[in-house]
Scaffold this motif. Sequence first.
Motif, mmCIF file in Angstrom:
data_model
loop_
_atom_site.group_PDB
_atom_site.id
_atom_site.type_symbol
_atom_site.label_atom_id
_atom_site.label_comp_id
_atom_site.label_asym_id
_atom_site.label_seq_id
_atom_site.Cartn_x
_atom_site.Cartn_y
_atom_site.Cartn_z
ATOM 1 N N GLU A 20 -10.691 0.390 17.316
ATOM 2 C CA GLU A 20 -9.599 0.790 16.411
ATOM 3 C C GLU A 20 -8.414 -0.168 16.493
ATOM 4 O O GLU A 20 -7.396 0.025 15.812
ATOM 5 N N PRO A 22 -8.011 -3.090 15.152
ATOM 6 C CA PRO A 22 -7.571 -3.657 13.871
ATOM 7 C C PRO A 22 -6.563 -2.763 13.136
ATOM 8 O O PRO A 22 -5.567 -3.252 12.595
ATOM 9 N N ALA A 23 -6.827 -1.457 13.139
ATOM 10 C CA ALA A 23 -5.911 -0.535 12.438
ATOM 11 C C ALA A 23 -4.535 -0.543 13.111
ATOM 12 O O ALA A 23 -3.496 -0.479 12.439
ATOM 13 N N THR A 26 -2.614 -3.653 12.094
ATOM 14 C CA THR A 26 -2.048 -3.507 10.747
ATOM 15 C C THR A 26 -0.775 -2.647 10.818
ATOM 16 O O THR A 26 0.235 -2.967 10.200
ATOM 17 N N GLN A 53 -14.616 -7.354 14.072
ATOM 18 C CA GLN A 53 -14.000 -6.163 13.472
ATOM 19 C C GLN A 53 -12.611 -6.511 12.902
ATOM 20 O O GLN A 53 -12.250 -6.078 11.822
ATOM 21 N N ILE A 54 -11.864 -7.328 13.662
ATOM 22 C CA ILE A 54 -10.507 -7.704 13.232
ATOM 23 C C ILE A 54 -10.577 -8.596 11.991
ATOM 24 O O ILE A 54 -9.839 -8.403 11.024
ATOM 25 N N GLN A 56 -13.027 -8.742 9.850
ATOM 26 C CA GLN A 56 -13.492 -7.938 8.702
ATOM 27 C C GLN A 56 -12.371 -7.133 8.058
ATOM 28 O O GLN A 56 -12.432 -6.768 6.893
ATOM 29 N N SER A 57 -11.327 -6.862 8.856
ATOM 30 C CA SER A 57 -10.221 -6.098 8.253
ATOM 31 C C SER A 57 -9.202 -7.036 7.600
ATOM 32 O O SER A 57 -8.089 -6.627 7.271
#
Length: 386
Positions: A20, A22-23, A26, A53-54, A56-57
Amino acid sequence: MAVDIQIPPIIKIGAGSFLEAPAILTRLNCTRPLIVTDAFFAGQGLPGKLQNQIVQSGLECGIFSDTVPDPTTDAVDAGVRAFFKGNHDALVSLGGGSPIDTAKAIGMLAANGGHARDYKVPNPIPRASPPHIAIPATAGTGSEVTRFAVITDSARNEKMLIAGASLLPSAAVLDYELSMSMPPRLTADTGTDALTHCIEAYVSRKANGFTDTIALAAMKTIWAELPRAYREPGNRAAREAMMQAATFAGIAFSNASVALVHGMSRPLGVFFHVPHGLSNAMLLPAVTAFSVDSAADRYADCARAMGIATGSDSTKAADARLIEALFERNAELEVPSPKKYGISEKRFFEVIPTMAAQALASGSPQNNPRVPTAGEIEELYREIWK
Ligand code: NAD
Protein backbone atom coordinates in the motif's frame (compact mmCIF):
# COMPACT_ATOMS: atom_id res chain seq x y z
CA MET A 1 5.76 20.20 32.61
CA ALA A 2 3.99 19.54 29.28
CA VAL A 3 4.93 16.37 27.45
CA ASP A 4 5.54 16.55 23.70
CA ILE A 5 4.43 13.27 22.06
CA GLN A 6 5.60 12.68 18.50
CA ILE A 7 4.41 9.77 16.35
CA PRO A 8 4.20 9.33 12.56
CA PRO A 9 0.94 10.82 11.22
CA ILE A 10 0.18 7.63 9.21
CA ILE A 11 0.45 4.09 10.61
CA LYS A 12 -0.85 1.33 8.34
CA ILE A 13 -1.20 -2.14 9.87
CA GLY A 14 -1.94 -5.53 8.36
CA ALA A 15 -0.78 -8.53 6.35
CA GLY A 16 0.21 -7.50 2.83
CA SER A 17 0.07 -3.79 3.70
CA PHE A 18 3.60 -3.13 2.41
CA LEU A 19 2.12 -2.98 -1.09
CA GLU A 20 0.00 0.00 0.00
CA ALA A 21 3.07 2.25 -0.05
CA PRO A 22 2.12 3.67 -3.52
CA ALA A 23 -1.19 5.01 -2.16
CA ILE A 24 0.62 6.57 0.80
CA LEU A 25 3.16 8.20 -1.53
CA THR A 26 0.31 9.76 -3.50
CA ARG A 27 -1.27 10.96 -0.24
CA LEU A 28 2.08 12.59 0.60
CA ASN A 29 2.31 14.23 -2.87
CA CYS A 30 5.51 12.36 -3.74
CA THR A 31 6.29 11.24 -7.29
CA ARG A 32 9.90 9.96 -7.33
CA PRO A 33 10.65 7.76 -4.30
CA LEU A 34 13.90 5.91 -3.61
CA ILE A 35 13.49 2.50 -1.97
CA VAL A 36 16.24 1.95 0.62
CA THR A 37 16.87 -1.69 1.47
CA ASP A 38 19.65 -4.25 1.92
CA ALA A 39 21.18 -7.09 -0.07
CA PHE A 40 19.11 -9.76 1.70
CA PHE A 41 15.80 -8.21 0.69
CA ALA A 42 17.06 -7.33 -2.79
CA GLY A 43 17.86 -11.05 -3.18
CA GLN A 44 14.34 -11.96 -2.05
CA GLY A 45 12.85 -9.71 -4.76
CA LEU A 46 10.63 -7.71 -2.40
CA PRO A 47 11.98 -4.24 -3.28
CA GLY A 48 11.50 -5.06 -6.98
CA LYS A 49 7.91 -6.09 -6.30
CA LEU A 50 7.30 -2.84 -4.45
CA GLN A 51 9.02 -0.84 -7.20
CA ASN A 52 6.73 -2.41 -9.84
CA GLN A 53 3.68 -1.54 -7.77
CA ILE A 54 4.89 2.07 -7.41
CA VAL A 55 5.68 2.42 -11.12
CA GLN A 56 2.28 0.92 -12.03
CA SER A 57 0.64 3.67 -10.02
CA GLY A 58 2.29 6.23 -12.32
CA LEU A 59 5.30 7.22 -10.19
CA GLU A 60 9.04 6.91 -10.86
CA CYS A 61 11.02 4.78 -8.44
CA GLY A 62 14.64 3.80 -7.80
CA ILE A 63 16.21 1.22 -5.48
CA PHE A 64 19.29 1.64 -3.26
CA SER A 65 20.14 -1.75 -1.76
CA ASP A 66 23.68 -1.10 -0.49
CA THR A 67 22.78 -0.53 3.17
CA VAL A 68 24.75 -2.54 5.74
CA PRO A 69 23.82 -3.86 9.20
CA ASP A 70 24.68 -1.23 11.83
CA PRO A 71 24.73 1.41 9.09
CA THR A 72 27.88 3.37 8.46
CA THR A 73 28.47 6.91 7.28
CA ASP A 74 30.06 5.45 4.12
CA ALA A 75 26.82 3.58 3.28
CA VAL A 76 24.76 6.69 4.06
CA ASP A 77 26.95 8.84 1.78
CA ALA A 78 26.47 6.35 -1.07
CA GLY A 79 22.72 6.56 -0.46
CA VAL A 80 22.77 10.37 -0.58
CA ARG A 81 24.55 10.19 -3.95
CA ALA A 82 21.86 7.78 -5.24
CA PHE A 83 19.12 10.09 -3.91
CA PHE A 84 20.48 13.11 -5.83
CA LYS A 85 21.44 11.13 -8.94
CA GLY A 86 17.85 9.89 -9.34
CA ASN A 87 16.37 13.31 -8.46
CA HIS A 88 14.23 11.59 -5.81
CA ASP A 89 11.71 13.38 -3.63
CA ALA A 90 10.89 10.71 -1.03
CA LEU A 91 12.27 7.62 0.71
CA VAL A 92 10.71 4.22 1.30
CA SER A 93 12.79 2.07 3.63
CA LEU A 94 12.23 -1.68 3.61
CA GLY A 95 14.05 -4.02 6.01
CA GLY A 96 15.29 -4.04 9.59
CA GLY A 97 16.41 -1.05 11.64
CA SER A 98 19.53 -0.67 9.51
CA PRO A 99 17.84 0.25 6.19
CA ILE A 100 15.31 2.42 8.09
CA ASP A 101 18.07 4.34 9.90
CA THR A 102 20.05 4.63 6.66
CA ALA A 103 17.01 6.19 4.95
CA LYS A 104 16.59 8.61 7.86
CA ALA A 105 20.20 9.73 7.53
CA ILE A 106 19.96 9.99 3.72
CA GLY A 107 16.92 12.26 4.08
CA MET A 108 18.62 14.34 6.77
CA LEU A 109 21.75 14.91 4.66
CA ALA A 110 19.77 15.50 1.45
CA ALA A 111 17.93 18.34 3.22
CA ASN A 112 20.75 19.73 5.36
CA GLY A 113 24.04 18.87 3.66
CA GLY A 114 27.22 18.17 5.63
CA HIS A 115 28.27 14.91 7.30
CA ALA A 116 26.19 12.68 9.59
CA ARG A 117 28.57 13.41 12.48
CA ASP A 118 27.59 17.12 12.31
CA TYR A 119 24.17 16.11 13.67
CA LYS A 120 25.27 13.76 16.45
CA VAL A 121 23.39 14.32 19.73
CA PRO A 122 23.10 17.03 21.08
CA ASN A 123 23.46 18.90 17.77
CA PRO A 124 20.19 20.06 16.15
CA ILE A 125 18.95 19.15 12.64
CA PRO A 126 17.79 22.48 11.17
CA ARG A 127 15.77 21.48 8.10
CA ALA A 128 12.97 18.94 7.58
CA SER A 129 13.72 15.73 5.63
CA PRO A 130 11.83 14.60 2.52
CA PRO A 131 8.83 12.33 3.24
CA HIS A 132 9.80 8.84 4.41
CA ILE A 133 7.68 5.69 4.55
CA ALA A 134 9.28 3.10 6.86
CA ILE A 135 8.40 -0.58 6.40
CA PRO A 136 10.03 -2.73 9.11
CA ALA A 137 10.81 -6.40 8.49
CA THR A 138 12.12 -7.14 11.98
CA ALA A 139 9.98 -6.89 15.13
CA GLY A 140 12.56 -5.05 17.14
CA THR A 141 14.02 -1.61 16.74
CA GLY A 142 10.81 0.42 16.46
CA SER A 143 12.79 2.78 14.23
CA GLU A 144 9.69 3.14 12.00
CA VAL A 145 8.15 5.33 14.71
CA THR A 146 11.16 6.92 16.40
CA ARG A 147 12.92 10.25 16.07
CA PHE A 148 16.33 8.59 16.27
CA ALA A 149 18.90 7.14 13.90
CA VAL A 150 21.97 5.19 14.94
CA ILE A 151 24.84 5.57 12.47
CA THR A 152 28.42 4.33 12.83
CA ASP A 153 31.07 6.89 11.97
CA SER A 154 33.26 4.91 9.53
CA ALA A 155 36.30 7.10 10.20
CA ARG A 156 36.10 7.22 14.01
CA ASN A 157 34.58 3.80 14.79
CA GLU A 158 31.83 5.28 16.92
CA LYS A 159 28.12 4.42 16.92
CA MET A 160 26.50 7.87 16.90
CA LEU A 161 23.03 8.65 18.16
CA ILE A 162 21.27 11.25 16.00
CA ALA A 163 17.97 12.67 17.25
CA GLY A 164 15.38 15.10 16.01
CA ALA A 165 11.70 15.41 15.06
CA SER A 166 12.69 15.50 11.38
CA LEU A 167 13.88 11.86 11.64
CA LEU A 168 10.38 10.70 12.48
CA PRO A 169 9.04 8.85 9.41
CA SER A 170 5.99 10.34 7.69
CA ALA A 171 4.39 6.89 7.68
CA ALA A 172 5.01 3.45 9.20
CA VAL A 173 3.67 0.34 7.49
CA LEU A 174 3.44 -2.71 9.76
CA ASP A 175 3.19 -5.84 7.66
CA TYR A 176 4.06 -8.76 9.96
CA GLU A 177 4.36 -11.13 6.99
CA LEU A 178 7.70 -9.48 6.20
CA SER A 179 9.02 -10.70 9.56
CA MET A 180 8.10 -14.36 8.99
CA SER A 181 11.44 -15.08 7.30
CA MET A 182 13.46 -14.10 10.38
CA PRO A 183 15.53 -17.05 11.66
CA PRO A 184 15.30 -17.83 15.40
CA ARG A 185 18.50 -15.98 16.41
CA LEU A 186 17.38 -12.74 14.68
CA THR A 187 13.88 -13.17 16.14
CA ALA A 188 15.28 -13.49 19.66
CA ASP A 189 17.72 -10.60 19.33
CA THR A 190 15.35 -8.12 17.74
CA GLY A 191 12.55 -9.13 20.12
CA THR A 192 14.81 -8.57 23.12
CA ASP A 193 15.71 -5.16 21.70
CA ALA A 194 11.99 -4.33 21.80
CA LEU A 195 11.60 -5.71 25.34
CA THR A 196 14.54 -3.56 26.43
CA HIS A 197 12.89 -0.50 24.86
CA CYS A 198 9.75 -1.13 26.96
CA ILE A 199 11.57 -1.65 30.25
CA GLU A 200 13.97 1.26 29.72
CA ALA A 201 11.16 3.62 28.64
CA TYR A 202 9.18 2.67 31.76
CA VAL A 203 12.03 3.13 34.27
CA SER A 204 13.54 6.13 32.42
CA ARG A 205 13.82 9.47 34.19
CA LYS A 206 11.94 10.86 31.17
CA ALA A 207 8.98 8.45 31.44
CA ASN A 208 5.49 9.98 31.34
CA GLY A 209 1.93 8.72 31.64
CA PHE A 210 1.52 8.28 27.89
CA THR A 211 4.66 6.21 27.42
CA ASP A 212 4.03 4.25 30.65
CA THR A 213 0.74 2.83 29.37
CA ILE A 214 2.21 1.87 26.00
CA ALA A 215 5.40 0.41 27.48
CA LEU A 216 3.50 -1.81 29.96
CA ALA A 217 1.14 -3.11 27.28
CA ALA A 218 3.99 -3.87 24.89
CA MET A 219 6.20 -5.60 27.48
CA LYS A 220 3.27 -7.89 28.44
CA THR A 221 2.87 -8.96 24.80
CA ILE A 222 6.58 -9.35 24.09
CA TRP A 223 7.21 -11.38 27.23
CA ALA A 224 4.47 -13.86 26.22
CA GLU A 225 4.96 -13.97 22.45
CA LEU A 226 8.72 -13.79 21.90
CA PRO A 227 9.46 -17.40 22.98
CA ARG A 228 6.64 -18.58 20.69
CA ALA A 229 7.99 -16.64 17.68
CA TYR A 230 11.49 -17.94 18.51
CA ARG A 231 10.46 -21.61 18.72
CA GLU A 232 7.85 -21.52 15.95
CA PRO A 233 8.98 -19.13 13.19
CA GLY A 234 5.80 -19.87 11.21
CA ASN A 235 3.44 -18.85 14.05
CA ARG A 236 1.53 -16.02 12.39
CA ALA A 237 -0.29 -14.89 15.53
CA ALA A 238 3.00 -14.57 17.45
CA ARG A 239 4.64 -12.73 14.53
CA GLU A 240 1.71 -10.32 14.24
CA ALA A 241 1.68 -9.63 17.98
CA MET A 242 5.46 -9.09 18.03
CA MET A 243 5.37 -6.69 15.06
CA GLN A 244 2.79 -4.44 16.71
CA ALA A 245 4.36 -4.65 20.16
CA ALA A 246 7.79 -3.69 18.79
CA THR A 247 6.23 -0.58 17.24
CA PHE A 248 4.51 0.25 20.56
CA ALA A 249 7.88 -0.17 22.25
CA GLY A 250 9.37 2.26 19.71
CA ILE A 251 6.65 4.83 20.43
CA ALA A 252 7.31 4.43 24.16
CA PHE A 253 11.07 4.94 24.11
CA SER A 254 11.01 7.61 21.40
CA ASN A 255 8.78 9.72 23.66
CA ALA A 256 10.56 8.83 26.91
CA SER A 257 14.10 7.56 26.33
CA VAL A 258 16.27 4.51 26.52
CA ALA A 259 18.79 4.23 29.35
CA LEU A 260 21.88 2.40 30.53
CA VAL A 261 21.42 -0.89 28.61
CA HIS A 262 21.35 0.96 25.29
CA GLY A 263 24.19 3.27 26.29
CA MET A 264 26.42 0.26 27.03
CA SER A 265 25.13 -1.81 24.12
CA ARG A 266 26.18 0.50 21.26
CA PRO A 267 29.96 0.24 21.97
CA LEU A 268 29.70 -3.59 22.00
CA GLY A 269 28.28 -3.32 18.50
CA VAL A 270 31.02 -1.00 17.31
CA PHE A 271 34.02 -2.83 18.75
CA PHE A 272 32.89 -6.44 18.41
CA HIS A 273 30.08 -6.37 15.83
CA VAL A 274 27.63 -7.93 18.25
CA PRO A 275 24.15 -7.45 16.71
CA HIS A 276 22.32 -4.67 18.53
CA GLY A 277 19.56 -6.77 20.08
CA LEU A 278 22.01 -9.44 21.20
CA SER A 279 24.25 -6.94 23.00
CA ASN A 280 21.14 -5.57 24.72
CA ALA A 281 20.26 -9.11 25.82
CA MET A 282 23.79 -9.68 27.17
CA LEU A 283 23.41 -6.56 29.33
CA LEU A 284 19.73 -6.47 30.34
CA PRO A 285 19.75 -8.79 33.41
CA ALA A 286 22.96 -7.37 34.93
CA VAL A 287 22.00 -3.73 34.31
CA THR A 288 18.54 -4.37 35.78
CA ALA A 289 20.14 -5.86 38.91
CA PHE A 290 22.42 -2.78 39.13
CA SER A 291 19.51 -0.32 38.75
CA VAL A 292 16.63 -2.01 40.53
CA ASP A 293 16.91 -0.40 43.98
CA SER A 294 16.72 3.09 42.47
CA ALA A 295 13.27 2.46 40.95
CA ALA A 296 12.02 -0.53 42.94
CA ASP A 297 8.31 0.18 42.41
CA ARG A 298 8.71 0.73 38.68
CA TYR A 299 10.65 -2.49 38.09
CA ALA A 300 8.03 -4.33 40.18
CA ASP A 301 5.32 -2.91 37.88
CA CYS A 302 7.25 -4.39 34.94
CA ALA A 303 7.41 -7.80 36.63
CA ARG A 304 3.66 -7.71 37.26
CA ALA A 305 2.81 -6.50 33.74
CA MET A 306 4.84 -9.36 32.28
CA GLY A 307 3.12 -11.86 34.56
CA ILE A 308 6.39 -12.75 36.28
CA ALA A 309 5.04 -11.54 39.65
CA THR A 310 1.50 -11.12 40.94
CA GLY A 311 -0.23 -8.21 42.67
CA SER A 312 0.17 -9.99 45.99
CA ASP A 313 3.98 -10.18 45.70
CA SER A 314 5.85 -7.45 47.58
CA THR A 315 7.88 -4.94 45.59
CA LYS A 316 11.07 -6.59 46.79
CA ALA A 317 9.87 -10.07 45.80
CA ALA A 318 8.66 -8.83 42.39
CA ASP A 319 12.02 -7.16 41.73
CA ALA A 320 13.96 -10.28 42.69
CA ARG A 321 11.73 -12.38 40.46
CA LEU A 322 12.22 -9.96 37.53
CA ILE A 323 16.01 -10.25 37.65
CA GLU A 324 15.82 -14.03 37.96
CA ALA A 325 13.35 -14.24 35.04
CA LEU A 326 15.56 -12.07 32.80
CA PHE A 327 18.51 -14.43 33.38
CA GLU A 328 16.23 -17.44 32.73
CA ARG A 329 14.90 -15.85 29.54
CA ASN A 330 18.43 -15.34 28.24
CA ALA A 331 19.12 -19.02 28.83
CA GLU A 332 15.89 -19.96 27.05
CA LEU A 333 16.78 -17.76 24.05
CA GLU A 334 20.36 -19.07 24.10
CA VAL A 335 21.97 -15.67 24.57
CA PRO A 336 25.75 -16.11 24.82
CA SER A 337 28.03 -14.07 27.08
CA PRO A 338 30.65 -11.91 25.29
CA LYS A 339 33.16 -14.69 26.03
CA LYS A 340 30.95 -17.44 24.58
CA TYR A 341 30.22 -15.21 21.59
CA GLY A 342 33.91 -15.59 20.76
CA ILE A 343 35.20 -12.10 21.55
CA SER A 344 38.93 -11.82 22.30
CA GLU A 345 39.34 -11.50 26.07
CA LYS A 346 42.42 -9.30 25.74
CA ARG A 347 40.72 -6.88 23.37
CA PHE A 348 37.49 -6.82 25.43
CA PHE A 349 39.25 -5.82 28.64
CA GLU A 350 41.54 -3.41 26.77
CA VAL A 351 38.64 -1.36 25.38
CA ILE A 352 36.45 -1.34 28.50
CA PRO A 353 37.48 2.24 29.45
CA THR A 354 36.78 3.48 25.91
CA MET A 355 33.43 1.65 25.79
CA ALA A 356 32.49 3.19 29.17
CA ALA A 357 33.44 6.68 27.94
CA GLN A 358 31.39 6.21 24.73
CA ALA A 359 28.43 4.88 26.73
CA LEU A 360 28.46 7.93 29.02
CA ALA A 361 28.94 10.35 26.12
CA SER A 362 25.80 8.98 24.39
CA GLY A 363 23.65 10.53 27.13
CA SER A 364 21.53 7.37 27.58
CA PRO A 365 22.99 6.34 31.00
CA GLN A 366 21.92 9.73 32.40
CA ASN A 367 18.27 8.65 31.92
CA ASN A 368 18.80 5.50 33.99
CA PRO A 369 17.13 5.34 37.43
CA ARG A 370 20.61 4.80 38.91
CA VAL A 371 23.03 7.08 37.07
CA PRO A 372 26.35 5.20 36.90
CA THR A 373 29.88 6.51 37.15
CA ALA A 374 32.40 5.53 34.47
CA GLY A 375 33.90 3.08 37.00
CA GLU A 376 30.53 1.41 37.58
CA ILE A 377 29.97 1.02 33.83
CA GLU A 378 33.42 -0.57 33.52
CA GLU A 379 32.52 -2.95 36.35
CA LEU A 380 29.28 -3.93 34.59
CA TYR A 381 31.20 -4.76 31.40
CA ARG A 382 33.55 -6.96 33.46
CA GLU A 383 30.56 -8.62 35.14
CA ILE A 384 28.92 -9.74 31.87
CA TRP A 385 32.17 -11.05 30.34
CA LYS A 386 31.86 -14.73 31.25
P1 NAD B 1 19.26 -5.13 10.75
O1 NAD B 1 18.40 -4.25 9.93
O2 NAD B 1 20.64 -4.66 11.08
O3 NAD B 1 19.34 -6.55 10.03
C1 NAD B 1 20.22 -7.55 10.52
C2 NAD B 1 20.28 -8.70 9.51
O4 NAD B 1 19.04 -9.37 9.49
C3 NAD B 1 20.54 -8.23 8.08
O5 NAD B 1 21.43 -9.12 7.47
C4 NAD B 1 19.16 -8.29 7.43
O6 NAD B 1 19.22 -8.51 6.04
C5 NAD B 1 18.54 -9.48 8.15
N1 NAD B 1 17.08 -9.40 8.18
C6 NAD B 1 16.31 -8.34 8.52
N2 NAD B 1 15.02 -8.66 8.45
C7 NAD B 1 14.96 -9.96 8.06
C8 NAD B 1 13.89 -10.86 7.80
N3 NAD B 1 12.59 -10.49 7.93
N4 NAD B 1 14.19 -12.12 7.43
C9 NAD B 1 15.48 -12.53 7.30
N5 NAD B 1 16.54 -11.71 7.53
C10 NAD B 1 16.27 -10.44 7.89
O7 NAD B 1 18.54 -5.55 12.13
P2 NAD B 1 17.72 -4.74 13.22
O8 NAD B 1 18.01 -5.37 14.50
O9 NAD B 1 16.31 -4.60 12.81
O10 NAD B 1 18.37 -3.28 13.20
C11 NAD B 1 19.53 -2.99 13.95
C12 NAD B 1 19.91 -1.54 13.77
O11 NAD B 1 18.88 -0.67 14.22
C13 NAD B 1 21.15 -1.19 14.59
O12 NAD B 1 22.01 -0.37 13.84
C14 NAD B 1 20.57 -0.44 15.77
O13 NAD B 1 21.50 0.44 16.37
C15 NAD B 1 19.43 0.29 15.12
N6 NAD B 1 18.38 0.76 16.03
C16 NAD B 1 17.77 1.92 15.72
C17 NAD B 1 16.77 2.42 16.52
C18 NAD B 1 16.11 3.73 16.18
O14 NAD B 1 15.24 4.19 16.89
N7 NAD B 1 16.49 4.35 15.11
C19 NAD B 1 16.36 1.70 17.66
C20 NAD B 1 16.99 0.51 17.95
C21 NAD B 1 18.00 0.02 17.11
